[in-house]
Design a protein around this motif. Sequence first.
Motif, PDB file in Angstrom:
ATOM      1  N   ARG A 146       3.503 -29.914   5.245  1.00  0.00           N
ATOM      2  CA  ARG A 146       3.066 -28.699   5.928  1.00  0.00           C
ATOM      3  C   ARG A 146       4.277 -27.939   6.466  1.00  0.00           C
ATOM      4  N   PRO A 147       4.158 -26.624   6.636  1.00  0.00           N
ATOM      5  CA  PRO A 147       5.234 -25.865   7.277  1.00  0.00           C
ATOM      6  C   PRO A 147       5.227 -26.121   8.783  1.00  0.00           C
ATOM      7  N   SER A 174       8.466 -27.367   5.125  1.00  0.00           N
ATOM      8  CA  SER A 174       9.563 -26.440   5.399  1.00  0.00           C
ATOM      9  C   SER A 174       9.552 -26.149   6.893  1.00  0.00           C
ATOM     10  N   ARG A 200       8.943 -21.531   1.570  1.00  0.00           N
ATOM     11  CA  ARG A 200       8.289 -22.850   1.573  1.00  0.00           C
ATOM     12  C   ARG A 200       8.208 -23.427   0.169  1.00  0.00           C
ATOM     13  N   ARG A 210      11.471 -24.934  -0.879  1.00  0.00           N
ATOM     14  CA  ARG A 210      12.052 -25.910   0.054  1.00  0.00           C
ATOM     15  C   ARG A 210      13.142 -25.308   0.931  1.00  0.00           C
ATOM     16  N   ARG A 258       6.331 -17.433   2.420  1.00  0.00           N
ATOM     17  CA  ARG A 258       5.653 -18.316   1.468  1.00  0.00           C
ATOM     18  C   ARG A 258       6.599 -18.796   0.370  1.00  0.00           C
ATOM     19  N   HIS A 285      14.503 -23.588   4.476  1.00  0.00           N
ATOM     20  CA  HIS A 285      14.250 -23.449   5.902  1.00  0.00           C
ATOM     21  C   HIS A 285      14.876 -22.140   6.363  1.00  0.00           C
ATOM     22  N   ALA A 301       4.435 -16.006  10.907  1.00  0.00           N
ATOM     23  CA  ALA A 301       4.324 -17.352  10.337  1.00  0.00           C
ATOM     24  C   ALA A 301       2.862 -17.759  10.203  1.00  0.00           C
ATOM     25  N   LEU A 318      -0.068 -24.282   9.140  1.00  0.00           N
ATOM     26  CA  LEU A 318       1.114 -24.222   9.993  1.00  0.00           C
ATOM     27  C   LEU A 318       0.977 -25.160  11.184  1.00  0.00           C
ATOM     28  N   HIS A 350       0.954 -18.682   6.656  1.00  0.00           N
ATOM     29  CA  HIS A 350       0.567 -20.067   6.361  1.00  0.00           C
ATOM     30  C   HIS A 350      -0.785 -20.492   6.918  1.00  0.00           C
TER      31      HIS A 350
END
Length: 307
Positions: free
Chosen positions: A134-135, A180, A63, A66, A60, A68, A83, A91, A87
Motif C-alpha cells: 500500500r502507499p 511507495s 507508485r 516504485r 499513481r 518515493h 494523495a 492510502l 490512492h
Amino acid sequence: MFLSMQGLVGAGVDEFVERAEWAQSTAHTASPSVEHDASHVPGYIPRVIDGVHSDIDILRQARTWRMHLIQSGPPGTGKTTAAQAAHGDELIIAACYDGMTTQDLVGQYLPEPGEAGVFRWVDGPLIEAMQRGRPLLLDDFGWMPPGVQATLLPALDHQRTVTVLDRPKEQTVKAAEGFSVIINVNPGVGFGITGPIRDRAAFELHVPVDLKAAEKLDVPRAFIGVAEELHNLAEAESVNGIHRWVPSMRSLLNARNLAVVFDEHFAASALVGECPAGEQRTKLQDLLVTHLELDTDVPEPLQSRSL
C-alpha cells in the motif's frame, strides 16, 4: 467507450482509428486537460504539474514504478488531499510529531483489551504498508526526529526491506508490490528532512496554494486578489530566506464560507486573526482594505467586547 459515449454510436472502426491517431499525434501540443480524471475525493480539482501530467497521474505512476516522492509546501495547500485523491482507501496515513519513536513506525507490543498482563504485537504503519503493498503517506514529516527517519532508509532504497528484532515470526519484512512512500513536509518546520532520506526520493513536488482552484470553488475574487499579492511577495522574499505568512487554501475556503454566512468584512477580520501580528498583519489589512474597498474600516482580529 469512444463509440458508445462520445456521440459516435454507429461510426465505423476506421473513423475511430483516424481520430485516435490524430489525438496521439497532437497530444504533445494540446492544452493539458485533467478534468476527466475520476479521483477518490469528490470535488477535488487535479492540478497540472509540468504542462502535461496531472498531480493524480504523477502520484499513481510514482507508485507503479516504485518511486518515493516529497511534497513540499505551506500547510493547507492540499498535499494530503492530493494523495487521498490519487490512492483513495488504499492510502495509509501516519502523522509525524516531535516525540515520535521508531516503534510508532514499525510496531510494538500493546496490552490486549480485557486481558490483564497479556500483550500482543501490533504492526506500525510502515510495516503494514510494506506487507500489504500500500502507499504510505508520512504527514508533517519535518517533525519526525532524525534518528527515527533513519529507520526508513532500507525501506526506501533498492533493498525495500526493514528488520524489526522485536517482531514475532517474520523479523525482516520485504515490501510487496505497490508499496511507495509520500513524504509531506512544510519547509522551515521541525527537524526537516535528512540528506539520506532526500537522496532516496525520486523527486520533490512543490505544492503552493492553487488560486485557480480557489476561484473555481467560489472564493470571492477580492480574497483571491489579496492572496495573489501576498504569494508574490512571499516568493520574492523567499530568495533571501524570509518566510512570510500566506493564506492557505483552507483559510480561503473559510473566508468564502464566512462571507456567505456573515459578510465579507467579518471574513476579512477572521483572516486577519490568522496572520502573525506586526508588519505582516499590517500588510494584510492594507490589502484587504484595497481589494474589499473598505475605505477606512480596517478589519481587526475578531474579539468580543461589551456593548
